[in-house]
Design a protein around this motif. Sequence first.
Motif, short mmCIF file in Angstrom:
data_model
loop_
_atom_site.label_atom_id
_atom_site.label_comp_id
_atom_site.label_asym_id
_atom_site.label_seq_id
_atom_site.Cartn_x
_atom_site.Cartn_y
_atom_site.Cartn_z
N TRP A 44 54.07 41.14 14.32
CA TRP A 44 55.20 41.58 13.49
C TRP A 44 54.67 42.17 12.18
O TRP A 44 53.59 41.81 11.73
CB TRP A 44 56.10 40.40 13.12
CG TRP A 44 56.69 39.65 14.27
CD1 TRP A 44 56.32 38.42 14.71
CD2 TRP A 44 57.75 40.08 15.13
NE1 TRP A 44 57.09 38.04 15.79
CE2 TRP A 44 57.98 39.05 16.06
CE3 TRP A 44 58.54 41.24 15.19
CZ2 TRP A 44 58.96 39.14 17.04
CZ3 TRP A 44 59.51 41.32 16.17
CH2 TRP A 44 59.71 40.29 17.08
N ASN A 45 55.49 43.00 11.54
CA ASN A 45 55.22 43.43 10.19
C ASN A 45 56.46 43.10 9.37
O ASN A 45 57.56 43.45 9.77
CB ASN A 45 54.96 44.93 10.12
CG ASN A 45 53.89 45.36 11.10
OD1 ASN A 45 54.18 45.72 12.23
ND2 ASN A 45 52.64 45.28 10.68
N GLY A 46 56.22 42.42 8.27
CA GLY A 46 57.38 42.04 7.47
C GLY A 46 56.95 41.31 6.22
O GLY A 46 55.82 41.43 5.77
N THR B 184 58.30 31.61 7.72
CA THR B 184 59.55 32.29 8.04
C THR B 184 59.53 33.72 7.53
O THR B 184 59.36 33.96 6.33
CB THR B 184 60.74 31.52 7.46
OG1 THR B 184 60.67 30.18 7.94
CG2 THR B 184 62.06 32.13 7.88
N LEU B 185 59.70 34.65 8.45
CA LEU B 185 59.47 36.05 8.15
C LEU B 185 60.74 36.88 8.35
O LEU B 185 61.56 36.58 9.21
CB LEU B 185 58.41 36.55 9.15
CG LEU B 185 57.58 37.76 8.79
CD1 LEU B 185 56.62 37.42 7.65
CD2 LEU B 185 56.78 38.22 10.02
N LEU B 186 60.89 37.91 7.51
CA LEU B 186 61.85 38.96 7.82
C LEU B 186 61.01 40.15 8.29
O LEU B 186 60.15 40.63 7.55
CB LEU B 186 62.67 39.34 6.59
CG LEU B 186 63.86 38.44 6.28
CD1 LEU B 186 64.52 38.85 4.97
CD2 LEU B 186 64.89 38.46 7.41
N ALA B 187 61.24 40.59 9.52
CA ALA B 187 60.40 41.65 10.08
C ALA B 187 61.11 42.99 10.02
O ALA B 187 62.32 43.09 10.25
CB ALA B 187 60.01 41.31 11.52
N ARG C 161 65.07 41.87 10.95
CA ARG C 161 65.33 40.67 11.76
C ARG C 161 64.54 39.48 11.24
O ARG C 161 63.56 39.62 10.51
CB ARG C 161 64.94 40.92 13.21
CG ARG C 161 63.45 41.05 13.39
CD ARG C 161 63.06 40.93 14.84
NE ARG C 161 63.24 39.58 15.35
CZ ARG C 161 63.19 39.27 16.63
NH1 ARG C 161 62.99 40.22 17.52
NH2 ARG C 161 63.34 38.02 17.02
N LEU C 162 65.00 38.31 11.65
CA LEU C 162 64.34 37.08 11.26
C LEU C 162 63.28 36.73 12.32
O LEU C 162 63.46 37.04 13.50
CB LEU C 162 65.40 35.98 11.20
CG LEU C 162 65.02 34.61 10.66
CD1 LEU C 162 64.70 34.70 9.17
CD2 LEU C 162 66.17 33.63 10.87
N VAL C 163 62.18 36.10 11.88
CA VAL C 163 61.20 35.57 12.83
C VAL C 163 60.84 34.15 12.38
O VAL C 163 60.29 33.96 11.29
CB VAL C 163 59.93 36.44 12.91
CG1 VAL C 163 58.97 35.86 13.94
CG2 VAL C 163 60.25 37.88 13.26
N GLY D 215 63.46 31.34 20.43
CA GLY D 215 63.69 32.72 20.01
C GLY D 215 65.10 33.03 19.53
O GLY D 215 65.26 33.88 18.65
N PHE D 216 66.11 32.34 20.08
CA PHE D 216 67.48 32.71 19.69
C PHE D 216 67.78 32.46 18.22
O PHE D 216 68.75 32.98 17.68
CB PHE D 216 68.52 32.04 20.60
CG PHE D 216 68.65 30.54 20.47
CD1 PHE D 216 69.46 29.98 19.50
CD2 PHE D 216 67.97 29.69 21.34
CE1 PHE D 216 69.60 28.61 19.39
CE2 PHE D 216 68.09 28.32 21.24
CZ PHE D 216 68.90 27.77 20.25
N LYS D 217 66.92 31.64 17.55
CA LYS D 217 67.11 31.43 16.11
C LYS D 217 66.74 32.68 15.32
O LYS D 217 67.21 32.88 14.21
CB LYS D 217 66.25 30.25 15.61
CG LYS D 217 66.64 28.88 16.11
CD LYS D 217 68.00 28.41 15.64
CE LYS D 217 68.04 28.02 14.17
NZ LYS D 217 69.40 27.44 13.85
#
Lengths: 198, 319
Positions: free
Chosen positions: B150-152, B208-211, B228-230, B236-238
């Motif tokens: 991911w990048n965020g 906790t990431l925002l991607a 999106r949230l990661v 994954g549904f979170k």
Amino acid sequence: MRHPRLVIALRLLITAAGVVPALWLAWAWRRGALGIIPEETAMHFAGTTGLFLLLATLSLGPAFRLTRWSGFMAVRRRLGLWAWAWLLGHALIWLGVIQGWAWGWAWKEVLDLPYLATGLAALLLLLPLALTSPAMVKRRMKRQTWQWLHRLIYPALALGLLHYWMQIRADYREFTYYAVVFGVLLGFRIGSALMDRR
Amino acid sequence: MTRYRYPLPPGPITPESVYRDRRRFLRQSSGLLLGAALGGGLAGYGIPARADWLEESLEAAGTGPHTTDEALTDHDAVTGYNNFYEFGTRKRDPADWAHQLDTDPWSVTIDGEVEKPGTFAFEDIVRPQTLEERIYRLRCVEAWSMVIPWNGFELGALLKRHGPTSRAKYVVFETLHDPEQMRGQRRDILDWPYREALRMDEAMHPLTLLAVGLYGRELPNQNGAPLRLVVPWKYGFKSIKSIVRIHLQEDRPTTTWEEAAPNEYGFYANVNPEVSHPRWNQARERRIGESGKRETEMFNGYGEEVAHLYSDMDLTKHF
């Protein structure tokens, strides 16, 4: 009246219903049109095709009762065997391609995942039906025994639908179509049994 | 620290969205004067201005902490095998239909228990942040997993800018609700809009990431563009996609899946091999691209970082 030509046409239609989806599946698999995990898509396709054909088989009895045309009964075995072939294929894609014939792992999965045990039970209930469908075997059996045995299609379908339902997370639309058809056919069977008794 | 190298997917000469829209373009063109059709048609297909600065930020992104060195899941699998019910419930539906979503312009409302509430353009939320690459494991509640670059930026960094008040105990997220662009929302399979939430300490956790990117490129729509949230230690549904609202509040909210089936999907949804889903076991998982199965790890292998958040909780009860 039997209308032999109509019977032949129906037989051809049933053969097509069994073969054409297989050709499509092979073609789509080769073309890479089944998505990132083609074996998973193929397994689901085989399962729903088998379910569809099994419900179609079950609907031939009511079709005969309603129309009194014996042609429907003349093609029932053929259609039932196609349904069996697709459901067996469904299980073999799982065992062979997804589990890689690792019997030990596959068994562990069956014990771990209730929907697998349910599906396996449904398939095992259908096995004696497939084995007793050749005319030669049928002739050697008592008519009543054979009929009683072939009523196993109802619990097999119920378990098969349960196997399907247990894997759905939110989208019940397609499942509902199958379940409603099964409900109607089951209702018809119970209704006609009650009428016969009178 | 050396940066993990991966082969970038070949860049298409025609932007993907234009390519995917070619049929509509042809349809709209027919019957019109050719000149008018070309003029009118092409004007709408300008390269979005966002791409320039976002591409630059993505290129400049360094490797962040907590990155795993496990083999990455194929780009095609990460972008072609998705659960994003807003576009349909089959795994390939998001890849097939997410092009119907227009993510530029995009704005996000940040409100509730914050000192600086408001509705902000995507650019104003992302540009002040320094983007990082984080390679995380993703474990789906359906017992499959991937390894995704991911990048965020950290969600905590964004929340701090808006000053959570002392009453902010939970962070609630909402996905866009627009059945016109998200065809899956035309049926009530879930109670749209999709809602997810984190406890404040989970939201502020450095994992906790925002991607905004994937594989060093702008996030594809099917993966939750533009924002999106990661949350790698939860199912994954979170990790909610295409976020339009971030709301801070005192009471614990009910999330979409929790509301749909409270006995199957809990609020916490921490990856936990010992707590089965009522209809399937969670002890093992299929890593996409591998045959056979792997053992699922507690907190998806991030226990060292996050286990303390739940030290006084019964995770069988709060699953």
